[in-house]
Scaffold this active site. Sequence first.
Site, PDB file in Angstrom:
ATOM      1  N   GLY A 284       5.350   1.917  -0.670  1.00  0.00           N
ATOM      2  CA  GLY A 284       4.498   1.066  -0.029  1.00  0.00           C
ATOM      3  C   GLY A 284       5.327  -0.492   0.168  1.00  0.00           C
ATOM      4  N   LEU A 285       4.234  -1.180   0.217  1.00  0.00           N
ATOM      5  CA  LEU A 285       4.761  -2.691   0.445  1.00  0.00           C
ATOM      6  C   LEU A 285       5.652  -3.002  -0.765  1.00  0.00           C
ATOM      7  CD1 LEU A 285       1.985  -4.717   2.000  1.00  0.00           C
ATOM      8  CD2 LEU A 285       4.035  -3.721   3.076  1.00  0.00           C
TER       9      LEU A 285
ATOM     10  N   SER B  76     -12.708  -3.385   7.947  1.00  0.00           N
ATOM     11  CA  SER B  76     -12.015  -4.334   7.417  1.00  0.00           C
ATOM     12  C   SER B  76     -12.919  -5.613   7.190  1.00  0.00           C
ATOM     13  CB  SER B  76     -10.885  -5.067   8.372  1.00  0.00           C
ATOM     14  OG  SER B  76     -10.424  -6.230   7.901  1.00  0.00           O
TER      15      SER B  76
ATOM     16  N   ARG C  54     -15.672 -10.327  -2.397  1.00  0.00           N
ATOM     17  CA  ARG C  54     -16.045  -8.707  -2.308  1.00  0.00           C
ATOM     18  C   ARG C  54     -17.049  -8.182  -3.524  1.00  0.00           C
ATOM     19  NH1 ARG C  54     -10.214  -6.381  -0.572  1.00  0.00           N
ATOM     20  NH2 ARG C  54     -10.430  -7.339   1.691  1.00  0.00           N
TER      21      ARG C  54
ATOM     22  N   GLU D 271      -0.147  -2.862  -6.363  1.00  0.00           N
ATOM     23  CA  GLU D 271      -1.275  -2.610  -6.985  1.00  0.00           C
ATOM     24  C   GLU D 271      -1.312  -1.672  -8.305  1.00  0.00           C
ATOM     25  OE1 GLU D 271      -3.940  -0.880  -4.006  1.00  0.00           O
ATOM     26  OE2 GLU D 271      -5.444  -0.198  -5.694  1.00  0.00           O
TER      27      GLU D 271
ATOM     28  N   ARG E 186     -10.136  -9.144  -6.586  1.00  0.00           N
ATOM     29  CA  ARG E 186      -9.088  -9.530  -5.714  1.00  0.00           C
ATOM     30  C   ARG E 186      -9.330 -10.143  -4.602  1.00  0.00           C
ATOM     31  NH1 ARG E 186      -6.833  -7.621  -1.280  1.00  0.00           N
ATOM     32  NH2 ARG E 186      -7.772  -5.113  -1.618  1.00  0.00           N
TER      33      ARG E 186
HETATM   34  C1  FAD Z   1      -7.991   1.110   3.674  1.00  0.00           C
HETATM   35  C2  FAD Z   1      -7.162  -0.162   3.105  1.00  0.00           C
HETATM   36  C3  FAD Z   1      -7.329  -1.440   3.824  1.00  0.00           C
HETATM   37  C4  FAD Z   1      -6.616  -2.504   2.921  1.00  0.00           C
HETATM   38  N1  FAD Z   1      -6.531  -3.497   3.824  1.00  0.00           N
HETATM   39  C5  FAD Z   1      -5.986  -4.720   3.047  1.00  0.00           C
HETATM   40  C6  FAD Z   1      -5.904  -6.044   3.713  1.00  0.00           C
HETATM   41  O1  FAD Z   1      -6.169  -6.208   4.820  1.00  0.00           O
HETATM   42  N2  FAD Z   1      -5.139  -7.053   3.055  1.00  0.00           N
HETATM   43  C7  FAD Z   1      -4.798  -6.869   1.852  1.00  0.00           C
HETATM   44  O2  FAD Z   1      -4.160  -7.642   1.179  1.00  0.00           O
HETATM   45  N3  FAD Z   1      -4.822  -5.401   1.238  1.00  0.00           N
HETATM   46  C8  FAD Z   1      -5.400  -4.607   1.710  1.00  0.00           C
HETATM   47  N4  FAD Z   1      -5.646  -3.310   1.092  1.00  0.00           N
HETATM   48  C9  FAD Z   1      -5.011  -3.115  -0.269  1.00  0.00           C
HETATM   49  C10 FAD Z   1      -3.697  -2.985  -0.115  1.00  0.00           C
HETATM   50  O3  FAD Z   1      -2.943  -2.156   0.949  1.00  0.00           O
HETATM   51  C11 FAD Z   1      -2.755  -2.119  -1.123  1.00  0.00           C
HETATM   52  O4  FAD Z   1      -3.181  -2.649  -2.230  1.00  0.00           O
HETATM   53  C12 FAD Z   1      -1.561  -2.223  -0.961  1.00  0.00           C
HETATM   54  O5  FAD Z   1      -1.256  -1.945   0.252  1.00  0.00           O
HETATM   55  C13 FAD Z   1      -0.853  -1.154  -2.027  1.00  0.00           C
HETATM   56  O6  FAD Z   1       0.515  -1.316  -1.861  1.00  0.00           O
HETATM   57  P1  FAD Z   1       1.634  -0.734  -3.030  1.00  0.00           P
HETATM   58  O7  FAD Z   1       2.991  -0.616  -2.452  1.00  0.00           O
HETATM   59  O8  FAD Z   1       1.181  -1.151  -4.459  1.00  0.00           O
HETATM   60  O9  FAD Z   1       1.093   1.097  -2.904  1.00  0.00           O
HETATM   61  P2  FAD Z   1       0.938   2.215  -1.672  1.00  0.00           P
HETATM   62  O10 FAD Z   1       1.067   1.451  -0.466  1.00  0.00           O
HETATM   63  O11 FAD Z   1      -0.319   2.783  -1.993  1.00  0.00           O
HETATM   64  O12 FAD Z   1       2.247   2.914  -2.170  1.00  0.00           O
HETATM   65  C14 FAD Z   1       2.231   3.695  -2.951  1.00  0.00           C
HETATM   66  C15 FAD Z   1       3.604   4.436  -3.071  1.00  0.00           C
HETATM   67  O13 FAD Z   1       3.816   5.374  -4.162  1.00  0.00           O
HETATM   68  C16 FAD Z   1       4.163   6.682  -3.757  1.00  0.00           C
HETATM   69  N5  FAD Z   1       3.700   7.523  -5.267  1.00  0.00           N
HETATM   70  C17 FAD Z   1       2.307   7.412  -5.613  1.00  0.00           C
HETATM   71  N6  FAD Z   1       2.387   8.130  -6.759  1.00  0.00           N
HETATM   72  C18 FAD Z   1       3.534   9.017  -6.704  1.00  0.00           C
HETATM   73  C19 FAD Z   1       4.267   9.679  -7.485  1.00  0.00           C
HETATM   74  N7  FAD Z   1       3.538  10.228  -8.642  1.00  0.00           N
HETATM   75  N8  FAD Z   1       5.415  10.210  -7.284  1.00  0.00           N
HETATM   76  C20 FAD Z   1       6.239   9.638  -6.361  1.00  0.00           C
HETATM   77  N9  FAD Z   1       5.677   8.812  -5.572  1.00  0.00           N
HETATM   78  C21 FAD Z   1       4.438   8.472  -6.007  1.00  0.00           C
HETATM   79  C22 FAD Z   1       3.588   6.970  -2.605  1.00  0.00           C
HETATM   80  O14 FAD Z   1       4.263   8.008  -2.041  1.00  0.00           O
HETATM   81  C23 FAD Z   1       3.871   5.599  -1.950  1.00  0.00           C
HETATM   82  O15 FAD Z   1       5.079   5.715  -1.171  1.00  0.00           O
HETATM   83  C24 FAD Z   1      -6.077  -2.267   1.659  1.00  0.00           C
HETATM   84  C25 FAD Z   1      -6.391  -0.925   1.006  1.00  0.00           C
HETATM   85  C26 FAD Z   1      -7.012  -0.035   1.669  1.00  0.00           C
HETATM   86  C27 FAD Z   1      -7.142   1.261   1.187  1.00  0.00           C
END
Ligand code: FAD
Lengths: 246, 646
Positions: free
Chosen positions: B43-44, B285, B338, B433, B443
């Site tokens: 993810g990000l 959103s 929120r 996250e 948040r």
């Molecule tokens: C619908 C929605 C809308 C949102 N809108 C906003 C917004 O407008 N602005 C904002 O700031 N935030 C927003 N958020 C929050 C934000 O998008 C997330 O908190 C953030 O993108 C999380 O990024 P991340 O890289 O931590 O995890 P994620 O993007 O969830 O990536 C997780 C990664 O881990 C991998 N993974 C997970 N478990 C395993 C495992 N056991 N083994 C191997 N790989 C695994 C997955 O494959 C994935 O690649 C939103 C969230 C949601 C759900």
Amino acid sequence: MDFTLKIWRQKDAASRGRFVTYHLEGISPDCSFLEMLDILNDQLVQKGEDPVAFDHDCREGICGACSLYINGRPHGPDDAITTCQLHMRRFRDGDTIVVEPWRAKAFPVIKDLIVDRSAFDKIIQAGGYISVNTGGVPDANTIPIQKEHADIAMDAAACIGCGACVAACKNASAMLFVSAKVSHLSMLPQGKIEAARRVKAMLEEMDRLGFGNCSNTGACEAECPKQISLSHIARLNREYFKAILG
Amino acid sequence: MSVLNAKIPSGPLEQKWSYYRAHQNLVSPANKKKLDVIVVGTGLGGASAAASLGELGFRVKAFCYQDSPRRAHSIAAQGGINAAKNYQNDGDSVYRLFYDTIKGGDYRSREANVYRLAELSGPIIDQCVAQGVPFAREYGGLLENRSFGGALVSRTFYARGQTGQQLLLGAYSAMMRQVHLGTVELYTRHEMLELVVVDGRARGIIARNLVTGAIERFSAHAVVLATGGYGNVFYLSTNAMGSNATAIWRAYKKGALFANPCFTQIHPTCIPVHGEYQSKLTLMSESLRNDGRIWVPRKKEDVEKIRKKLIRARDIPEEDRDYYLERRYPAYGNLVPRDVASRAAKERCDAGFGVNETGLAVFLDLSDSIKRLGKKVIDERYGNLFQIYEKIMDENPWENPMMIYPAVHYTMGGLWVDYELQSTIPGLFVLGEANFSDHGANRLGASALMQGLADGYFILPYTIQNYLADQIKVPRISVQSDEFALAEKQTRERIERLFSVGGKTPSERLHRELGKVMWEYVGMSRTKEGLEKAIQMIRDLRENFWKDVKVTGSNDELNPELEKALRIADFLELGELMARDALHRNESCGGHFREEYQTEEGEAKRNDQDYMYVAAWKFLGDDREPELVKEDLEYEFIEVKARSYK
Ligand SMILES: Cc1cc2nc3c(=O)[nH]c(=O)nc-3n(C[C@H](O)[C@H](O)[C@H](O)COP(=O)(O)OP(=O)(O)OC[C@H]3O[C@@H](n4cnc5c(N)ncnc54)[C@H](O)[C@@H]3O)c2cc1C
Ligand code: SF4
Ligand code: FES
């Protein structure tokens, strides 16, 4: 609502697949298509049978994981949505629904309705980016971009990489997908610098991976859940000619 | 004195990060290629880290469970990303973003971390633009902004309703470039099932190849987890179907502390629940609150008529509407944070003013803005959200206000990390996250994307070097050690145990039951009695799971039923820890609302005297209660106040 489902079942890439018929009763019209498959799978698991495998994740039309060829159309009967956004109210009570995986040489079936789309990642690896490293970039507002151009770039960048365009195409070409990325980046001043190299590398990789040629039938545009337009293919062609002539 | 050392650099707030960078250890270019880093998650957080580490010359292995890294759930973020650019000249600054975030988090986050986040927010936007992220622009060609909750300035950058998608595709393409260059190796459809710790350091993972079922060993000098949030413990949430806690839960069970597990964000504007078969909830959103007003009817008669569909929202005259957020919080109105907005919606619905058949919905009304700005402008800003709504609800949101209700959305809690984003296991770093940093008890909107990218682009690539600098003499880690063998064996046993239960109930059903308990007792409002009950109920559910779950097929194939069961088994343990954490925190703060602790006006009442700390939990064994370890929060630079949005 009651449905008869004819679903493609295939144990793995090496096995031969076949259609299996299932009957489902009492499905709510507000149920999504994938939730309907969840209900089927719940019943299959309770009976100790192998549930139907399909790709899905976000279930809101953005991750591009869900696929499915439903009654002869990628992502089902509605325009401009993904399978996970399709609801059963779109069908008639008693309908027979045929569900198949994407079919394309470059997307081999892995199991049941799941195909291998890693070829798309490989096309991006070949050049679907602007080559900048982290850090050392200019302030964002030092690159003004005409709003109309930014809007076209965004239209193209909306592609979710689902592969419906390939599944819809009789040549199994990935041209719409490739053009979306080429168009997105070539509309922006930052992306113009590498435009020639990018378009050549991506098209070469597309050919190498066994996708077919584009013969401009437009089936891809009609089935694309994000309404990526054929005009991006036209732009890709212009970029390509510029690249080989320039 | 805290027991946990966050390793915050000394000096004035504004200089801590530059001081850190000036004094940290770095790894030479020649040594970087001798060092392996595993990044779990694309993810990000994960994609930006993997790309940046690859660019620096480290050897990276990147993992995700989806078929492509581009499908990580960051893709679904809609509204936007904050940055203190002050492009709008409306008085924004790094300090203001820092202050808003600390206040938004109800004074339960670390000053130094949050300040650094605010400082890095600007460079993130620069980076994304350089990559070609097509942010919204003004006619003059410069970047446009919108407002999000908890702020009085417009600092949110966005790409229509698909900001997360565009940011992720930027990070994804940067990472794909590194794959092409050979610094990043990609492992898609791989799920991490165990962390491997050798001599006290994180040295690898055990992952299941989701296509073949092979249980594989991977080693590295350091492991980075960026596996997202654990909101799916509630079954229904805005997370993706596959979002899971397994990676961080396994790390917890190997010794990493889990911080503030009960801090969950319930998002006020989601499409309401409508059926038993429902598999997930969809967000509308927060950006809609820029142009939308939230209300319920003032009169019960109107509520009845609306529920029976005898009248529509637009038939209710202005004076008979209760714009309850504007009424209760005149300063911030519809843009309160929120947690506040969610509780206010619940309050109105509990009082009997909910506007759908279930009584659990309020109106989000954009009709004034549509009239004022025209359909085209609104369509440009939120068109895809209107489409999503229409498809799910079978109602035209252009004609009738949307119906919305709060839903589980984000988890502020996560693995405890210090200023370097390192967990309590040396060599294990946690991003995005999945960690607990920065957002305290609540948040602010558009801050998760900012945090994920700050962690991955700009923080970890520095801080991990401080750790790796003394690892340069350590040869590539072998996967043949006893520790790897044991971790693999434990993983296999867990899988075999699931198949051997041979019960009758599909795991998904048991997950749904867990979700109901979590929502009822560990959700938007919590009580001592409820939480005690929840702990018992979750234990019973867990016991029942291991007696009654049915997993079809075998390990040696693509098996979604097995994948689900493994994740749910972990959720069933995590749920209990969340309830325990909520029970121990005898105060209300941010998203954690204990009914016993509220003001006369129903606002959250903090207890700074006793609870101004991070609650980090240490695993002591399956049959023992976890130990609470505290990190005291000290506010040196800002004055701690009661949070008010009135
Ligand atoms: C619908 C929605 C809308 C949102 N809108 C906003 C917004 O407008 N602005 C904002 O700031 N935030 C927003 N958020 C929050 C934000 O998008 C997330 O908190 C953030 O993108 C999380 O990024 P991340 O890289 O931590 O995890 P994620 O993007 O969830 O990536 C997780 C990664 O881990 C991998 N993974 C997970 N478990 C395993 C495992 N056991 N083994 C191997 N790989 C695994 C997955 O494959 C994935 O690649 C939103 C969230 C949601 C759900
Ligand atoms: S162009 Fe359209 S159909 Fe093709 S991958 Fe992109 S979104 Fe899917
Ligand atoms: S499941 Fe993500 S687009 Fe359908």
